[in-house]
Design an enzyme around this catalytic site. Structure first.
Site, PDB file in Angstrom:
ATOM      1  N   GLU A  65       0.832  -1.220   0.000  1.00 22.18           N
ATOM      2  CA  GLU A  65       0.000   0.000   0.000  1.00 22.18           C
ATOM      3  C   GLU A  65       0.864   1.267   0.000  1.00 22.18           C
ATOM      4  O   GLU A  65       1.659   1.479   0.919  1.00 22.18           O
ATOM      5  CB  GLU A  65      -0.914  -0.007   1.234  1.00 22.18           C
ATOM      6  CG  GLU A  65      -1.881   1.164   1.260  1.00 22.18           C
ATOM      7  CD  GLU A  65      -2.857   1.098   2.443  1.00 22.18           C
ATOM      8  OE1 GLU A  65      -3.128  -0.003   2.952  1.00 22.18           O
ATOM      9  OE2 GLU A  65      -3.350   2.166   2.848  1.00 22.18           O
ATOM     10  N   LYS A  72      -7.273  -0.946  11.565  1.00 24.53           N
ATOM     11  CA  LYS A  72      -6.666  -1.284  10.262  1.00 24.53           C
ATOM     12  C   LYS A  72      -5.449  -0.381  10.044  1.00 24.53           C
ATOM     13  O   LYS A  72      -4.397  -0.823   9.597  1.00 24.53           O
ATOM     14  CB  LYS A  72      -7.700  -1.113   9.148  1.00 24.53           C
ATOM     15  CG  LYS A  72      -7.281  -1.687   7.804  1.00 24.53           C
ATOM     16  CD  LYS A  72      -6.360  -0.804   6.999  1.00 24.53           C
ATOM     17  CE  LYS A  72      -6.026  -1.420   5.646  1.00 24.53           C
ATOM     18  NZ  LYS A  72      -5.107  -0.588   4.867  1.00 24.53           N
ATOM     19  N   ASP A  84       3.816 -15.069  10.999  1.00 21.17           N
ATOM     20  CA  ASP A  84       2.466 -15.464  10.582  1.00 21.17           C
ATOM     21  C   ASP A  84       1.505 -14.303  10.832  1.00 21.17           C
ATOM     22  O   ASP A  84       1.063 -14.083  11.959  1.00 21.17           O
ATOM     23  CB  ASP A  84       2.076 -16.703  11.400  1.00 21.17           C
ATOM     24  CG  ASP A  84       0.693 -17.225  11.053  1.00 21.17           C
ATOM     25  OD1 ASP A  84      -0.094 -16.495  10.418  1.00 21.17           O
ATOM     26  OD2 ASP A  84       0.396 -18.366  11.435  1.00 21.17           O
ATOM     27  N   HIS A  96      -1.760  11.753   0.378  1.00 23.00           N
ATOM     28  CA  HIS A  96      -1.566  10.680  -0.600  1.00 23.00           C
ATOM     29  C   HIS A  96      -1.157  11.240  -1.949  1.00 23.00           C
ATOM     30  O   HIS A  96      -0.252  10.744  -2.596  1.00 23.00           O
ATOM     31  CB  HIS A  96      -2.872   9.886  -0.773  1.00 23.00           C
ATOM     32  CG  HIS A  96      -3.075   8.877   0.298  1.00 23.00           C
ATOM     33  ND1 HIS A  96      -4.187   8.069   0.370  1.00 23.00           N
ATOM     34  CD2 HIS A  96      -2.320   8.526   1.344  1.00 23.00           C
ATOM     35  CE1 HIS A  96      -4.100   7.291   1.406  1.00 23.00           C
ATOM     36  NE2 HIS A  96      -2.966   7.548   2.020  1.00 23.00           N
TER      37      HIS A  96
HETATM   38  C1  MEV Z   1      -5.817   3.187   5.266  1.00 24.36           C
HETATM   39  O1  MEV Z   1      -4.993   2.109   4.901  1.00 24.36           O
HETATM   40  C2  MEV Z   1      -5.865   3.346   6.761  1.00 24.36           C
HETATM   41  C3  MEV Z   1      -6.780   4.416   7.322  1.00 24.36           C
HETATM   42  O2  MEV Z   1      -8.111   4.209   6.853  1.00 24.36           O
HETATM   43  C4  MEV Z   1      -6.718   4.305   8.819  1.00 24.36           C
HETATM   44  C5  MEV Z   1      -7.706   5.165   9.577  1.00 24.36           C
HETATM   45  O3  MEV Z   1      -8.774   5.497   9.031  1.00 24.36           O
HETATM   46  O4  MEV Z   1      -7.404   5.458  10.753  1.00 24.36           O
HETATM   47  C6  MEV Z   1      -6.378   5.795   6.839  1.00 24.36           C
END
Ligand code: MEV
Length: 436
Positions: free
Chosen positions: A82, A262, A278, A376
């Site tokens: 990513e 995430k 793992d 980004h």
């Molecule tokens: C993207 O890979 C991760 C985010 O969505 C995490 C978040 O929203 O805190 C930017």
């Protein structure tokens, strides 16, 4: 002594980055290229690793920068597909570094072997019998894992949990030292199950590790002075308060907590993968732990400290290994471990957790201010500038120009570069210094 501050690393060519990384690690470039040049594993090795192999599948191997943990600098091996993840984590680690870096600690590497029991008519009698026989059971467990015992690990304790309706589950806690420990723990569960079932007066069912390895937790804390948080048009206080609010949003709402976590796993998983560990086990453990209070919650939380600083804290189970498993067959994973420069599985877990906290901070800082798309696009513009041949200070100049013009393409970048360098092909003049 490794330094994790390598300013301008991202502006270099791949070759230059390899040279500098090799230098920082004290290895020859050829060694680095041999380890990860082609992804770290050829098809012949892959064929020995799993079944039905027809090839291999490569991912980018990057180095996360600026991490200082418990007063020491670390380079962070990160394998991830990513864009922005490595840059964002490195940038946040730089901010955290200004507040004194990460403080981290890890529990002893205790894994849980589960033995499911049913048909137990007297749970209290079963508990008493198993408690009385614990020394015998621990010795039996150790007999099944002599290699681990020789390395200083072994079975440490047995705990019983009553699941109701004649169901008990025995947890055998095994100190796995520097191994992740799945095989060791499964061996222990299988070797003890008959005797445990006999003592409990029931039948043994499943015998397997638990991936909710919450006896093997890692904790990370950091404190960032507001002076380091000012960003764009926002004051440090504003950024701090917005990040705290973003944390509270995740604490109140599982839908947000999932995305928040995430973003944290964006930092943890790349280290797990780069070191041959793992990641499914790590993901399972992290999310189960996030739901430990009966509601899915954020792993990493942020508050205003007494001194006004922004304080981050995370606790997460991280069952990582620095011996055995994939490391036996994967040159890239061995190299990842070398990049991390850790002496133990506990230290690796702490480093992965720091990368997680850095990633979470980076995401929250962007989300709570300008949103993530702007950053980004700026990063994308840099990559495009580099792809167009920009080096050194020209990278930023070209990236800024194409970003502002809205035409983020290699052609547009070449055009800007031509104007800057006066060269018709857009290549930089010889001797353009690469900032390092
Ligand atoms: C993207 O890979 C991760 C985010 O969505 C995490 C978040 O929203 O805190 C930017």
């Amino acid at each position: 002594m490794v330094t994790s501050r390598i300013p301008g690393f991202y502006k270099l060519t791949l070759e230059e980055r390899r040279r500098i990384a090799a230098e920082a690690l004290g290895v020859e470039v050829e060694e680095l290229e041999h380890a990860i040049g082609d992804g770290g594993m050829d098809a012949a090795r892959a064929d020995k690793c799993i079944e039905n192999v027809v090839g291999t599948y490569a991912m980018p191997f990057a180095i996360g920068l600026n991490v200082q943990m418990n007063g020491r600098d670390y380079l962070v091996p990160m394998v991830v597909e990513e864009p922005s993840v490595v840059a964002a984590a490195s940038n946040a680690a730089k901010i955290i570094r200004h507040g004194g870096g990460f403080e981290a600690e890890a529990d002893a590497p205790l894994m849980i072997a589960q033995i499911q029991l049913d048909g137990v008519t007297d749970a209290e009698a079963a508990r008493a019998a198993i408690e009385a026989a614990t020394p015998e059971l621990l010795a039996l467990a150790d007999d099944s894992i002599p290699g681990l015992v020789a390395r200083g690990g072994g079975a440490r304790a047995i705990e019983l949990r009553d699941l109701g309706d004649g169901w008990l589950v025995a947890h055998v806690l095994v100190d796995c030292r520097d191994a992740m420990g799945a095989n060791l723990v499964n061996t222990v569960a299988e070797s003890l199950s008959d005797r445990v079932a006999e003592l409990a007066g029931g039948r043994a069912g499943l015998r397997i590790l638990s991936n909710l390895s919450d006896r093997r937790n890692t904790r990370v804390r950091c404190s960032i002075p507001v002076s380091q948080l000012a960003f764009g048009g926002y004051t440090g206080e504003e950024v701090r308060d917005r990040i705290v609010k973003a944390s509270e949003f995740a604490e109140r709402d599982p839908y947000r907590a999932a995305t928040h976590n995430k973003g944290t796993m964006n930092g943890i998983d790349p280290v797990v993968i780069a070191t041959g560990n793992d990641w499914r086990a790590i993901e399972a453990g992290a999310h189960a732990y996030a739901a430990r209070n009966g509601r899915y919650e954020p792993l990493c939380t942020w508050r205003r400290g007494d001194d006004g600083a922004l304080v981050g804290f995370m606790e997460v189970p991280l069952a990582l290994g620095t011996v055995g498993g994939t490391l036996r067959v994967h040159e890239g994973a061995r190299f990842g471990l070398q990049v991390a420069g850790v002496d133990s599985a506990q230290e690796l877990a702490m480093l992965a957790a720091c990368a997680g906290v850095a990633s979470n901070l980076a995401a929250l800082r962007a989300l709570a201010t300008d949103g993530i798309q702007r950053g980004h696009m700026a990063l994308h513009a840099r990559s495009v500038a580099i792809a167009a041949g920009a080096r050194g200070d020209h990278v930023e100049q070209v990236a800024r120009a194409i970003h502002e013009s809205g035409a983020v393409t290699v052609e547009a970048a070449r055009e800007v570069l031509r104007a800057l360098t006066g060269r018709s092909d857009g290549t930089p003049p010889l001797g353009v210094p690469a900032e390092t």
